[in-house]
Design a protein around this motif. Structure first.
Motif, PDB file in Angstrom:
ATOM      1  N   ILE A   1       0.657  -1.279   0.008  1.00  0.00           N
ATOM      2  CA  ILE A   1       0.096   0.010  -0.057  1.00  0.00           C
ATOM      3  C   ILE A   1       0.645   1.250  -0.038  1.00  0.00           C
ATOM      4  O   ILE A   1       0.668   2.297  -0.529  1.00  0.00           O
ATOM      5  CB  ILE A   1      -1.003  -0.018   1.204  1.00  0.00           C
ATOM      6  CG1 ILE A   1      -2.039  -0.954   1.126  1.00  0.00           C
ATOM      7  CG2 ILE A   1      -1.806   1.277   1.301  1.00  0.00           C
ATOM      8  CD1 ILE A   1      -2.765  -1.368   2.244  1.00  0.00           C
ATOM      9  N   LEU A   2       2.122   1.295   0.800  1.00  0.00           N
ATOM     10  CA  LEU A   2       2.880   2.481   0.773  1.00  0.00           C
ATOM     11  C   LEU A   2       3.601   2.671  -0.402  1.00  0.00           C
ATOM     12  O   LEU A   2       3.961   4.021  -0.847  1.00  0.00           O
ATOM     13  CB  LEU A   2       3.641   2.210   1.921  1.00  0.00           C
ATOM     14  CG  LEU A   2       2.811   2.455   3.384  1.00  0.00           C
ATOM     15  CD1 LEU A   2       3.893   2.211   4.586  1.00  0.00           C
ATOM     16  CD2 LEU A   2       2.167   3.928   3.515  1.00  0.00           C
ATOM     17  N   VAL A   3       4.362   1.602  -0.965  1.00  0.00           N
ATOM     18  CA  VAL A   3       5.399   1.679  -1.968  1.00  0.00           C
ATOM     19  C   VAL A   3       4.888   0.967  -3.331  1.00  0.00           C
ATOM     20  O   VAL A   3       6.031   1.122  -4.238  1.00  0.00           O
ATOM     21  CB  VAL A   3       6.791   1.527  -1.406  1.00  0.00           C
ATOM     22  CG1 VAL A   3       7.180   2.369  -0.564  1.00  0.00           C
ATOM     23  CG2 VAL A   3       6.712  -0.064  -1.039  1.00  0.00           C
ATOM     24  N   GLY A   4       3.955   0.140  -3.354  1.00  0.00           N
ATOM     25  CA  GLY A   4       3.609  -0.631  -4.578  1.00  0.00           C
ATOM     26  C   GLY A   4       3.862  -2.032  -4.369  1.00  0.00           C
ATOM     27  O   GLY A   4       4.671  -2.581  -3.661  1.00  0.00           O
ATOM     28  N   PRO A   5       3.036  -3.126  -5.034  1.00  0.00           N
ATOM     29  CA  PRO A   5       3.238  -4.461  -4.851  1.00  0.00           C
ATOM     30  C   PRO A   5       4.703  -4.925  -5.167  1.00  0.00           C
ATOM     31  O   PRO A   5       5.165  -5.816  -4.579  1.00  0.00           O
ATOM     32  CB  PRO A   5       2.230  -4.990  -5.599  1.00  0.00           C
ATOM     33  CG  PRO A   5       1.959  -4.040  -6.638  1.00  0.00           C
ATOM     34  CD  PRO A   5       2.175  -2.464  -6.059  1.00  0.00           C
ATOM     35  N   TYR A   6       5.271  -4.604  -6.362  1.00  0.00           N
ATOM     36  CA  TYR A   6       6.564  -4.904  -7.034  1.00  0.00           C
ATOM     37  C   TYR A   6       7.482  -4.680  -5.677  1.00  0.00           C
ATOM     38  O   TYR A   6       8.565  -5.503  -5.289  1.00  0.00           O
ATOM     39  CB  TYR A   6       6.800  -4.407  -8.279  1.00  0.00           C
ATOM     40  CG  TYR A   6       6.055  -5.172  -9.105  1.00  0.00           C
ATOM     41  CD1 TYR A   6       6.278  -6.415  -9.697  1.00  0.00           C
ATOM     42  CD2 TYR A   6       5.133  -4.308 -10.018  1.00  0.00           C
ATOM     43  CE1 TYR A   6       5.145  -6.821 -10.587  1.00  0.00           C
ATOM     44  CE2 TYR A   6       4.335  -4.696 -10.996  1.00  0.00           C
ATOM     45  CZ  TYR A   6       4.334  -6.002 -11.236  1.00  0.00           C
ATOM     46  OH  TYR A   6       3.452  -6.339 -12.423  1.00  0.00           O
ATOM     47  N   THR A   7       7.628  -3.320  -5.345  1.00  0.00           N
ATOM     48  CA  THR A   7       8.695  -2.804  -4.468  1.00  0.00           C
ATOM     49  C   THR A   7       8.299  -3.640  -3.051  1.00  0.00           C
ATOM     50  O   THR A   7       9.232  -3.870  -2.548  1.00  0.00           O
ATOM     51  CB  THR A   7       8.545  -1.398  -4.356  1.00  0.00           C
ATOM     52  OG1 THR A   7       8.846  -0.974  -5.535  1.00  0.00           O
ATOM     53  CG2 THR A   7       9.763  -0.975  -3.496  1.00  0.00           C
ATOM     54  N   ALA A   8       6.933  -3.847  -2.698  1.00  0.00           N
ATOM     55  CA  ALA A   8       6.856  -4.451  -1.431  1.00  0.00           C
ATOM     56  C   ALA A   8       7.638  -5.939  -1.320  1.00  0.00           C
ATOM     57  O   ALA A   8       8.185  -6.275  -0.141  1.00  0.00           O
ATOM     58  CB  ALA A   8       5.157  -4.513  -1.249  1.00  0.00           C
ATOM     59  N   VAL A   9       7.509  -6.696  -2.640  1.00  0.00           N
ATOM     60  CA  VAL A   9       8.051  -7.921  -2.325  1.00  0.00           C
ATOM     61  C   VAL A   9       9.745  -7.610  -2.107  1.00  0.00           C
ATOM     62  O   VAL A   9      10.384  -8.642  -1.430  1.00  0.00           O
ATOM     63  CB  VAL A   9       7.874  -8.899  -3.606  1.00  0.00           C
ATOM     64  CG1 VAL A   9       8.771  -9.921  -3.706  1.00  0.00           C
ATOM     65  CG2 VAL A   9       6.396  -9.063  -3.969  1.00  0.00           C
ATOM     66  N   LEU A  10      10.350  -6.906  -2.815  1.00  0.00           N
ATOM     67  CA  LEU A  10      11.547  -6.460  -2.515  1.00  0.00           C
ATOM     68  C   LEU A  10      12.045  -6.081  -1.180  1.00  0.00           C
ATOM     69  O   LEU A  10      12.827  -6.386  -0.681  1.00  0.00           O
ATOM     70  CB  LEU A  10      12.012  -5.291  -3.648  1.00  0.00           C
ATOM     71  CG  LEU A  10      11.737  -5.819  -5.073  1.00  0.00           C
ATOM     72  CD1 LEU A  10      12.217  -4.638  -5.881  1.00  0.00           C
ATOM     73  CD2 LEU A  10      12.651  -6.914  -5.389  1.00  0.00           C
ATOM     74  N   CYS A  11      11.179  -5.194  -0.544  1.00  0.00           N
ATOM     75  CA  CYS A  11      11.118  -4.721   0.856  1.00  0.00           C
ATOM     76  C   CYS A  11      11.128  -6.103   1.706  1.00  0.00           C
ATOM     77  O   CYS A  11      12.006  -6.264   2.604  1.00  0.00           O
ATOM     78  CB  CYS A  11       9.926  -3.949   1.400  1.00  0.00           C
ATOM     79  SG  CYS A  11      10.137  -2.288   0.627  1.00  0.00           S
ATOM     80  N   MET A  12      10.169  -7.260   1.381  1.00  0.00           N
ATOM     81  CA  MET A  12      10.249  -8.385   2.244  1.00  0.00           C
ATOM     82  C   MET A  12      11.226  -9.051   2.029  1.00  0.00           C
ATOM     83  O   MET A  12      11.766  -9.841   3.055  1.00  0.00           O
ATOM     84  CB  MET A  12       8.891  -8.991   2.160  1.00  0.00           C
ATOM     85  CG  MET A  12       7.315  -8.280   2.314  1.00  0.00           C
ATOM     86  SD  MET A  12       7.329  -7.879   4.050  1.00  0.00           S
ATOM     87  CE  MET A  12       7.420  -9.259   4.729  1.00  0.00           C
ATOM     88  N   ALA A  13      11.865  -9.147   0.976  1.00  0.00           N
ATOM     89  CA  ALA A  13      13.054 -10.176   0.625  1.00  0.00           C
ATOM     90  C   ALA A  13      14.200  -9.525   1.135  1.00  0.00           C
ATOM     91  O   ALA A  13      15.083 -10.416   1.960  1.00  0.00           O
ATOM     92  CB  ALA A  13      13.617 -10.066  -0.937  1.00  0.00           C
ATOM     93  N   VAL A  14      14.330  -8.021   1.405  1.00  0.00           N
ATOM     94  CA  VAL A  14      15.390  -7.563   2.235  1.00  0.00           C
ATOM     95  C   VAL A  14      15.417  -7.940   3.612  1.00  0.00           C
ATOM     96  O   VAL A  14      16.304  -8.082   4.274  1.00  0.00           O
ATOM     97  CB  VAL A  14      15.390  -5.969   2.016  1.00  0.00           C
ATOM     98  CG1 VAL A  14      16.292  -5.259   2.796  1.00  0.00           C
ATOM     99  CG2 VAL A  14      15.746  -5.647   0.679  1.00  0.00           C
ATOM    100  N   VAL A  15      14.041  -7.720   4.282  1.00  0.00           N
ATOM    101  CA  VAL A  15      13.957  -8.029   5.660  1.00  0.00           C
ATOM    102  C   VAL A  15      14.296  -9.321   5.746  1.00  0.00           C
ATOM    103  O   VAL A  15      15.089  -9.781   6.863  1.00  0.00           O
ATOM    104  CB  VAL A  15      12.539  -7.511   6.069  1.00  0.00           C
ATOM    105  CG1 VAL A  15      12.124  -8.013   7.429  1.00  0.00           C
ATOM    106  CG2 VAL A  15      12.317  -6.036   5.919  1.00  0.00           C
ATOM    107  N   LEU A  16      13.973 -10.278   5.360  1.00  0.00           N
ATOM    108  CA  LEU A  16      14.058 -11.645   5.667  1.00  0.00           C
ATOM    109  C   LEU A  16      15.722 -12.068   5.235  1.00  0.00           C
ATOM    110  O   LEU A  16      15.969 -12.879   6.060  1.00  0.00           O
ATOM    111  CB  LEU A  16      13.129 -12.679   4.364  1.00  0.00           C
ATOM    112  CG  LEU A  16      11.611 -12.535   4.968  1.00  0.00           C
ATOM    113  CD1 LEU A  16      10.603 -13.014   3.692  1.00  0.00           C
ATOM    114  CD2 LEU A  16      11.463 -13.129   6.382  1.00  0.00           C
TER     115      LEU A  16
END
Length: 364
Positions: free
Chosen positions: A76-91
């Motif tokens: 919701i904040l940065v877009g679905p494609y970028t969100a997956v990248l955010c989650m990958a970085v966190v994990l």
């Protein structure tokens, strides 16, 4: 819902890793359309914020806790494609620095908490906002639904290639039930965060773009002109129109004024300070009860199939407990590392997008 090593056989682990790698590759390409001067630094902040909030386990039932997944919030904040990248970085940061989530299960975790949670949450959010346009309520429902969806996806994978036999119906009911409760907490955190950003900087909420009420301009003669408040995409010189009326120029100026400044300004350090406060101080008060996956694994008898993490002896493992580091200090280190890694990735993708845009402009 961090899956440990040992829960899945080699075939499922490798297959999930391939799915995760393919998904991240697709999202690296898709994120070029989402990342701009605002969303690139915002994405790094979102990753750091999700890392911090994931440290804050909250009780959901007797002896069971849950924590934010964050996929829907990021989408919701940065877009679905970028969100997956955010989650990958966190994990990746959690797995390699804090031994949280197995290394052989990294593909499973990215698939479940990144791809599945983001895809389900974003789809539900868009379905609701297209018909009603209520961003905060939609964010609550979407985040709530995404958590049991990821939990049921885990159950399906475990049924296909888990290292322990299970009664899939029983485990699905247990996983779905406890993760609905966790989903309520996920929805509340997501809704509060989205509503806060909407109140302060609505232009930073990717999911709200194009949903604002139109701006109505009235001239001296009483004629009304409706102007959509969606910031227009950047145009190449060949696409720009040479002449505009004074009314059009005034309308564009008002739209830009309402949209806010392009860069994050003070919002970025303020967001980092909030993430640091959560990870550095509030984390001391997080629930110590096992999370939903651990509780179900204990109750259904397959927790014993988990194996030790390959990096379980490093000082920051288990958020500092192995090395005797206070959890708050470990949390601050995690926020900094996640922010740096995320910012480097997102600015690199942004720079690549700019290069492609320049080449296309030259070709045109």
């Amino acid at each position: 819902m961090h899956v440990p090593d040992g829960f899945f056989n080699v075939v499922v682990s490798i297959s999930a890793g391939a799915v995760a790698a393919a998904g991240v590759a697709v999202c690296l390409r898709g994120a070029r359309r989402e990342l701009d001067d605002r969303t690139a630094p915002m994405a790094g902040l979102v990753a750091a914020f999700i890392f911090a909030v994931q440290m804050l386990n909250f009780p959901v039932a007797a002896g069971t806790s849950g924590h934010l997944l964050g996929g829907t919030l990021a989408a919701i904040l940065v877009g679905p494609y970028t969100a997956v990248l955010c989650m990958a970085v966190v994990l990746l940061v959690q797995g390699f620095f804090f031994a949280d989530g197995g290394l052989t299960a990294l593909g499973v975790n990215i698939t479940l908490m990144g791809i599945v949670a983001v895809a389900v949450g974003w789809t539900v959010f868009r379905l609701i906002t297209r018909s009603r346009g209520v961003v905060v309520a939609a964010s609550f429902v979407a985040a709530l639904v995404s958590v049991p969806a990821a939990a049921l996806a885990f159950t399906l994978l475990f049924w296909v290639g888990g290292t322990a036999p299970i009664e899939v119906g029983t485990v699905a009911a247990a996983m779905g039930g406890v993760h609905v409760l966790i989903g309520v907490g996920e929805g509340l955190i997501t809704a509060v965060t989205v509503s806060t950003v909407l109140a302060i900087r609505p232009d930073l909420v990717y999911g709200a773009r194009g949903l604002a009420a139109p701006l109505v301009l009235r001239g001296a003669d009483g004629d009304a002109t409706v102007v959509q408040q969606t910031p227009a995409p950047a145009r190449t010189p060949a696409q720009q129109t040479p002449a505009r009326s004074s009314a059009e120029a005034e309308a564009e100026a008002q739209v830009r004024a309402q949209a806010g400044p392009r860069r994050l300004g003070w919002f970025l350090p303020a967001g980092i300070a909030v993430a640091a406060l959560l990870a550095g101080a509030v984390s001391f008060y997080a629930s110590s009860s096992p999370d939903g996956l651990e509780r179900v694994a204990e109750d259904k008898g397959f927790i014993g199939h988990a194996t030790d993490h390959a990096l379980a002896e490093q000082p920051l493992a288990d958020y500092g407990e192995v090395g005797g580091i206070p959890v708050g200090v470990a949390g601050l280190i995690g926020v900094v590392v996640t922010l740096v890694v995320g910012a480097a990735l997102f600015f690199a993708v942004r720079r690549l997008a700019e290069r492609h845009a320049s080449k296309d402009e030259v070709s045109a």
